[in-house]
Scaffold this motif. Sequence first.
Motif, PDB file in Angstrom:
ATOM      1  N   ASP A   1      -4.138 -31.510 -12.433  1.00  0.00           N
ATOM      2  CA  ASP A   1      -2.736 -31.282 -12.028  1.00  0.00           C
ATOM      3  C   ASP A   1      -2.591 -31.361 -10.512  1.00  0.00           C
ATOM      4  OD1 ASP A   1      -2.443 -30.783 -14.710  1.00  0.00           O
ATOM      5  OD2 ASP A   1      -2.288 -28.607 -14.494  1.00  0.00           O
TER       6      ASP A   1
ATOM      7  N   ASP B   1      -1.083 -35.097 -10.956  1.00  0.00           N
ATOM      8  CA  ASP B   1      -0.211 -34.410 -11.903  1.00  0.00           C
ATOM      9  C   ASP B   1       0.848 -35.344 -12.474  1.00  0.00           C
ATOM     10  OD1 ASP B   1       0.502 -31.742 -13.086  1.00  0.00           O
ATOM     11  OD2 ASP B   1       2.442 -32.376 -12.291  1.00  0.00           O
ATOM     12  N   ARG B   2       1.170 -35.099 -13.729  1.00  0.00           N
ATOM     13  CA  ARG B   2       2.069 -36.006 -14.430  1.00  0.00           C
ATOM     14  C   ARG B   2       3.476 -36.012 -13.861  1.00  0.00           C
ATOM     15  NH1 ARG B   2       1.897 -32.333 -19.166  1.00  0.00           N
ATOM     16  NH2 ARG B   2       3.930 -31.354 -19.341  1.00  0.00           N
TER      17      ARG B   2
ATOM     18  N   GLU C   1      -2.396 -38.756 -15.012  1.00  0.00           N
ATOM     19  CA  GLU C   1      -2.079 -38.121 -16.293  1.00  0.00           C
ATOM     20  C   GLU C   1      -0.589 -38.224 -16.572  1.00  0.00           C
ATOM     21  OE1 GLU C   1      -3.528 -34.021 -15.889  1.00  0.00           O
ATOM     22  OE2 GLU C   1      -1.604 -33.420 -15.069  1.00  0.00           O
TER      23      GLU C   1
HETATM   24 MG    MG Z   1      -0.888 -31.309 -16.191  1.00  0.00          MG
END
Ligand code: MG
Length: 292
Positions: free
Chosen positions: A180, A202-203, A236
Amino acid sequence: LLGAHTTPTRTAVAEGTAALDVDALALHTELPGAIADGQLRVHYQPLVTAGTHRVVGVEALVRWQHPERGLLGPGAFVPLAERSQTIVGLTRFVLREAVAQCAAWRADGHDVGVSVNLSAAVLGEPTLVQTVRDVLAEHRLERGTLTLEVTESALLDDPCGAAAVLAALRAAGARVSLDDFGTGYTSLTMLRQLEADELKIDRSFVAAAPHAPTDAAIVRALVDLAHRLSMEVVAEGVEDARTADLVRGLGADVLQGFHFSRPVPAAEVFTGALASAPQVLDLTPAGLDGPV
Ligand code: MG
Ligand code: C2E
Ligand code: MG
Ligand code: MG
């Protein structure tokens, strides 16, 4: 803490400095028994190379098959486990399960690694490093096949202590990944001291990158920084082909997200669309939505 909406059946119960409602308190109380009773499940989400979408790893993500409430995601119980030593048993379970499963896949000819999440609470656990050593030895997993993911917030409480633990985990043969990344407050000094092997962007940045030049710039800057520090970069939260193409162009090495697969039980990881990649990108978004 007890608001106007509080009813006798949803009373907040003080524990430590925060409070749990009765639902959460019940889950918190049941969890140790549930672990012993085998109610936890580990699902796996594939990580694929950015270029050809070959599966190179899987992230182990815990679930709780609750007898009355059904399949619970980690958000419903991992934060509860972190309030007590329960997180130690939970982590040990996931670690053993994931390493055994990875060893089984490798014996079947799948050249994959496995990633396991570590909470801040277990980084200070004196038995952690020995547990990792034991599990890797028991299943004869090669060095660098197990990756341990930690979030920036896990490192904040005690950065020096955390850095020493991560160094010991690396010495034991595990890779270390900063999960993250970008949502916490890691200083660049800390990034240098940690010597992590992998950075997971992080997404929130990844998902926004196709729509916002600022986020795309941040992704590129994080990729460049990580590469200069000899870290591998995972993006991600890749939810569509456009994002996959974009973050590959920005330099990400490995991609993870619903576009490729949701987290699925072990038996489904190598039986779906990804088993016959690289044509995965030709599937319609609808075809990619469910578990593969
Ligand atoms: Mg995450
Ligand atoms: P994480 O480590 O960042 O794991 C990735 C989470 O993002 C997973 O949620 C995954 O299902 C979700 N995800 C993956 N791809 C996409 C995507 O394309 N779009 C969206 N919207 N989400 C995506 P999950 O399984 O609910 O896990 C949530 C968090 O719970 C994890 O975040 C991790 O922090 C924690 N967690 C899960 N398993 C464990 C565990 O065994 N131990 C510990 N300590 N924490 C765990
Ligand atoms: Mg993770
Ligand atoms: Mg993550």
